[in-house]
Scaffold this motif. Sequence first.
Motif, PDB file in Angstrom:
ATOM      1  N   LEU A  28     -10.107  13.339   4.724  1.00 21.86           N
ATOM      2  CA  LEU A  28     -10.953  12.951   5.916  1.00 21.86           C
ATOM      3  C   LEU A  28     -10.118  12.268   6.953  1.00 21.86           C
ATOM      4  O   LEU A  28     -10.890  11.785   7.834  1.00 21.86           O
ATOM      5  N   GLY A  29      -8.903  11.994   6.966  1.00 20.87           N
ATOM      6  CA  GLY A  29      -8.323  11.362   8.236  1.00 20.87           C
ATOM      7  C   GLY A  29      -7.901  10.298   8.009  1.00 20.87           C
ATOM      8  O   GLY A  29      -7.253   9.593   8.908  1.00 20.87           O
ATOM      9  N   ALA A  30      -7.759   9.455   6.621  1.00 20.48           N
ATOM     10  CA  ALA A  30      -7.018   8.338   6.518  1.00 20.48           C
ATOM     11  C   ALA A  30      -5.273   8.404   6.489  1.00 20.48           C
ATOM     12  O   ALA A  30      -5.018   9.418   5.972  1.00 20.48           O
ATOM     13  N   THR A  31      -4.822   7.774   7.280  1.00 19.04           N
ATOM     14  CA  THR A  31      -3.068   7.671   7.250  1.00 19.04           C
ATOM     15  C   THR A  31      -2.648   7.161   6.108  1.00 19.04           C
ATOM     16  O   THR A  31      -1.804   7.251   5.566  1.00 19.04           O
ATOM     17  N   ALA A  32      -3.443   6.036   5.564  1.00 19.26           N
ATOM     18  CA  ALA A  32      -3.028   5.341   4.249  1.00 19.26           C
ATOM     19  C   ALA A  32      -4.484   4.922   3.494  1.00 19.26           C
ATOM     20  O   ALA A  32      -5.327   4.509   4.079  1.00 19.26           O
ATOM     21  N   ALA A  33      -4.307   4.632   2.175  1.00 20.65           N
ATOM     22  CA  ALA A  33      -5.555   4.105   1.555  1.00 20.65           C
ATOM     23  C   ALA A  33      -5.244   3.366   0.117  1.00 20.65           C
ATOM     24  O   ALA A  33      -3.997   3.641  -0.325  1.00 20.65           O
ATOM     25  N   GLU A  34      -6.090   2.592  -0.265  1.00 25.92           N
ATOM     26  CA  GLU A  34      -5.929   2.104  -1.612  1.00 25.92           C
ATOM     27  C   GLU A  34      -7.237   1.844  -2.356  1.00 25.92           C
ATOM     28  O   GLU A  34      -8.295   1.570  -1.608  1.00 25.92           O
ATOM     29  N   LEU A  63     -16.314  -0.158  -7.517  1.00 31.22           N
ATOM     30  CA  LEU A  63     -15.051   0.755  -6.939  1.00 31.22           C
ATOM     31  C   LEU A  63     -15.040   0.196  -5.415  1.00 31.22           C
ATOM     32  O   LEU A  63     -15.940   0.130  -4.902  1.00 31.22           O
ATOM     33  N   SER A  64     -13.870  -0.105  -5.191  1.00 34.89           N
ATOM     34  CA  SER A  64     -13.342  -0.962  -3.887  1.00 34.89           C
ATOM     35  C   SER A  64     -12.360   0.099  -3.201  1.00 34.89           C
ATOM     36  O   SER A  64     -11.221   0.464  -3.916  1.00 34.89           O
ATOM     37  N   LEU A  65     -12.711   0.693  -2.005  1.00 28.19           N
ATOM     38  CA  LEU A  65     -11.848   1.671  -1.228  1.00 28.19           C
ATOM     39  C   LEU A  65     -11.628   0.726  -0.043  1.00 28.19           C
ATOM     40  O   LEU A  65     -12.061   0.243   0.893  1.00 28.19           O
ATOM     41  N   THR A  66     -10.035   0.899   0.419  1.00 33.27           N
ATOM     42  CA  THR A  66      -9.683   0.328   1.797  1.00 33.27           C
ATOM     43  C   THR A  66      -8.950   1.565   2.480  1.00 33.27           C
ATOM     44  O   THR A  66      -7.951   2.078   1.811  1.00 33.27           O
ATOM     45  N   VAL A  67      -9.121   1.782   3.547  1.00 30.42           N
ATOM     46  CA  VAL A  67      -8.623   2.770   4.190  1.00 30.42           C
ATOM     47  C   VAL A  67      -7.832   2.200   5.509  1.00 30.42           C
ATOM     48  O   VAL A  67      -8.374   1.603   5.999  1.00 30.42           O
ATOM     49  N   TYR A  68      -6.858   3.082   6.003  1.00 26.83           N
ATOM     50  CA  TYR A  68      -6.206   2.646   7.064  1.00 26.83           C
ATOM     51  C   TYR A  68      -5.923   3.826   8.087  1.00 26.83           C
ATOM     52  O   TYR A  68      -5.713   5.126   7.493  1.00 26.83           O
ATOM     53  N   VAL A  69      -6.460   3.780   9.202  1.00 27.84           N
ATOM     54  CA  VAL A  69      -6.401   4.775  10.256  1.00 27.84           C
ATOM     55  C   VAL A  69      -5.494   4.042  11.401  1.00 27.84           C
ATOM     56  O   VAL A  69      -5.853   3.488  12.137  1.00 27.84           O
ATOM     57  N   GLY A  70      -4.063   4.636  11.060  1.00 29.05           N
ATOM     58  CA  GLY A  70      -2.922   3.725  11.921  1.00 29.05           C
ATOM     59  C   GLY A  70      -2.906   2.285  11.620  1.00 29.05           C
ATOM     60  O   GLY A  70      -2.728   2.131  10.359  1.00 29.05           O
ATOM     61  N   LYS A  71      -3.361   1.572  12.499  1.00 30.06           N
ATOM     62  CA  LYS A  71      -3.338   0.314  12.111  1.00 30.06           C
ATOM     63  C   LYS A  71      -4.609  -0.380  12.244  1.00 30.06           C
ATOM     64  O   LYS A  71      -4.939  -1.663  12.399  1.00 30.06           O
ATOM     65  N   ARG A  72      -5.729   0.561  12.161  1.00 29.45           N
ATOM     66  CA  ARG A  72      -6.904  -0.099  11.941  1.00 29.45           C
ATOM     67  C   ARG A  72      -7.738   0.272  10.394  1.00 29.45           C
ATOM     68  O   ARG A  72      -7.111   0.871   9.563  1.00 29.45           O
ATOM     69  N   LYS A  73      -8.170  -0.722  10.310  1.00 33.74           N
ATOM     70  CA  LYS A  73      -8.736  -0.816   8.733  1.00 33.74           C
ATOM     71  C   LYS A  73     -10.255  -0.828   8.414  1.00 33.74           C
ATOM     72  O   LYS A  73     -10.772  -1.519   9.186  1.00 33.74           O
ATOM     73  N   GLY A  74     -10.685  -0.267   7.377  1.00 36.53           N
ATOM     74  CA  GLY A  74     -11.963  -0.117   6.782  1.00 36.53           C
ATOM     75  C   GLY A  74     -12.170  -0.207   5.432  1.00 36.53           C
ATOM     76  O   GLY A  74     -11.094   0.254   4.684  1.00 36.53           O
ATOM     77  N   ASN A  75     -13.085  -1.353   5.046  1.00 33.59           N
ATOM     78  CA  ASN A  75     -13.356  -1.393   3.529  1.00 33.59           C
ATOM     79  C   ASN A  75     -14.510  -1.501   3.293  1.00 33.59           C
ATOM     80  O   ASN A  75     -15.683  -1.779   3.839  1.00 33.59           O
ATOM     81  N   GLU A 102      -7.148  -2.812  16.390  1.00 29.12           N
ATOM     82  CA  GLU A 102      -6.072  -2.602  15.684  1.00 29.12           C
ATOM     83  C   GLU A 102      -5.282  -3.841  15.182  1.00 29.12           C
ATOM     84  O   GLU A 102      -5.333  -5.070  15.995  1.00 29.12           O
ATOM     85  N   ASP A 103      -4.607  -3.922  14.219  1.00 31.25           N
ATOM     86  CA  ASP A 103      -4.028  -5.228  13.759  1.00 31.25           C
ATOM     87  C   ASP A 103      -2.558  -4.988  13.416  1.00 31.25           C
ATOM     88  O   ASP A 103      -2.329  -4.100  12.129  1.00 31.25           O
ATOM     89  N   PRO A 104      -1.507  -5.312  13.935  1.00 33.94           N
ATOM     90  CA  PRO A 104      -0.087  -4.868  13.526  1.00 33.94           C
ATOM     91  C   PRO A 104       0.253  -5.287  12.343  1.00 33.94           C
ATOM     92  O   PRO A 104       1.236  -4.757  11.642  1.00 33.94           O
ATOM     93  N   ALA A 105      -0.231  -5.997  11.620  1.00 30.52           N
ATOM     94  CA  ALA A 105       0.064  -6.711  10.404  1.00 30.52           C
ATOM     95  C   ALA A 105      -0.743  -5.987   9.332  1.00 30.52           C
ATOM     96  O   ALA A 105      -0.070  -6.029   7.850  1.00 30.52           O
ATOM     97  N   SER A 106      -1.532  -4.960   9.604  1.00 28.91           N
ATOM     98  CA  SER A 106      -2.278  -4.553   8.427  1.00 28.91           C
ATOM     99  C   SER A 106      -1.619  -3.347   8.002  1.00 28.91           C
ATOM    100  O   SER A 106      -0.509  -2.919   8.416  1.00 28.91           O
ATOM    101  N   GLY A 107      -1.984  -2.865   6.739  1.00 27.08           N
ATOM    102  CA  GLY A 107      -1.339  -1.737   6.063  1.00 27.08           C
ATOM    103  C   GLY A 107      -0.935  -1.957   4.749  1.00 27.08           C
ATOM    104  O   GLY A 107      -0.853  -3.018   4.210  1.00 27.08           O
ATOM    105  N   LEU A 108      -0.475  -0.952   4.044  1.00 30.22           N
ATOM    106  CA  LEU A 108       0.053  -1.005   2.679  1.00 30.22           C
ATOM    107  C   LEU A 108       1.320  -1.848   2.599  1.00 30.22           C
ATOM    108  O   LEU A 108       2.009  -1.798   3.588  1.00 30.22           O
ATOM    109  N   PRO A 109       1.728  -2.481   1.497  1.00 36.15           N
ATOM    110  CA  PRO A 109       2.986  -2.811   1.152  1.00 36.15           C
ATOM    111  C   PRO A 109       4.082  -1.824   1.595  1.00 36.15           C
ATOM    112  O   PRO A 109       4.006  -0.460   1.344  1.00 36.15           O
ATOM    113  N   GLU A 110       5.417  -2.223   1.575  1.00 32.36           N
ATOM    114  CA  GLU A 110       6.502  -1.573   1.814  1.00 32.36           C
ATOM    115  C   GLU A 110       6.732  -0.886   0.352  1.00 32.36           C
ATOM    116  O   GLU A 110       6.696  -1.537  -0.656  1.00 32.36           O
ATOM    117  N   GLU A 111       7.351   0.427   0.306  1.00 31.88           N
ATOM    118  CA  GLU A 111       7.194   0.918  -0.931  1.00 31.88           C
ATOM    119  C   GLU A 111       8.510   0.493  -1.515  1.00 31.88           C
ATOM    120  O   GLU A 111       8.214   0.336  -2.942  1.00 31.88           O
TER     121      GLU A 111
END
Length: 446
Positions: A28-34, A63-75, A102-111
């Motif tokens: 559905l368009g998330a670039t990353a999710a947890e 069930l808790s879902l966080t998605v990232y669309v670029g540097k934008r976050k939704g929970n 947009e938040d430059p610091a948002s996103g998943l941890p580094e792999e």
Amino acid sequence: MSENSGRKLEASSMESLVQDVLERAKRLGATAAEVEVSKSQGESISVRQGEVETLEFNQDSDLSLTVYVGKRKGNVSSTDYSSTAIDMLVEKAIAIARYTSEDPASGLPEEQDLAKVWPVPELFFPWEVPPQTMIEMAKVCEARALSTDRRITNSEGASISRHQSQFMYANSAGFMGGYPTSDYSMSCSVIAEDEQGMQRDYWYTAARNPDKLDTPESVGWKAAQRTVRRLGARKLSTQTLPVIFESPIAGSLIGHLVGAASGSSLYRKTSFLQDQLGQVIAAPCFNLKEDPFLAEGWASAPFDNEGVKTHARNVVENGVLKGYFLGSYSARKLGMKTTGNAGGAHNLSLQTTHHYNDLLKQMDRGLLITELMGHGVNGVTGDYSRGAFGFWVEDGIIQYPVEEFAIAGNLKEMYRQILGIGDDVYTLSSRLTGSILLGSMMIAGD
């Protein structure tokens, strides 16, 4: 509880669920999710004056879902695991993300920071006793407290609880992991009375393994002893004195340090430990270690809340602050690396320096603080002022209880004034410490 309450809650269905949610989010368009899913069940029973007062059963799921669309976050979160509900959940999360800044610091941890393999934590121990047995244990606990001393005149009751849970966390960077946990507790609170008035106190036992719980009799006896010793409390005049924080409350001093050394306080510049990494912040006897792998530990975790591997480390070494408590977001805000502390610290232990009785002798004349009241702690400046109850100590010997006073100081100075840590380590917490002796504090009394 259900008939299989003593067994590990099913994990395979959770793995399928979190994987399905991640795949839907990507479609559905998330670039990353947890996503994290958890299930828990438990019981809580209380008795008073030998009668059952409450009997509560709980069974929860989330069930808790966080998605990232670029540097934008939704929970978003839900307790409905149906296919239709999950589709709506993912859609809402992505819609929220697209409307946030947009938040430059948002996103998943580094792999490379994610845990790859880890030891299975020893945190789950089943307890196959019927509710009636738990009720009888609570009754025995209260009865022992009431029979300990004739000055025990009333009871606020005894309670016993058990709780078991299972969680599974996964993210689109390839991490998936989870494990079951259990915790059990029993407590008792009573009231004592003499010609000067009434006093109350309590005691409790807690463990992940029910075999490690203290007996109901010992909990009741200690609750009574702690209550009776408060009778005949006197008042103090305002003065400056050395104090000992008794081990059950000494962990609060570690808690204030953790709060000030945590990423959210640091990047918001609301910490009295701002820019203190590598600096002396406490007395040379202050050595604080973090151990995420402690068997049966209250804060044990092989990975943190975002899947980052955890490490045993020295947080404070000979009074020098060696590390902060950072998750990926706060680390990016500070231009640093995550320390694997998304979600908090893991089993902090303060190194012992003295036998408890030697700590009293070293203080000689002062106050043993056994209870703190109020929330007068300023995390920005370190200013500290709280109501307290305790015992007057003379010639290194406890003399009598004292009440209706406050203690005041500044945490930056208080940590530097620590003269010793007792061997009476309090283990019913994730902050393991003995009693702590401080050289001087202001006592505000009459």
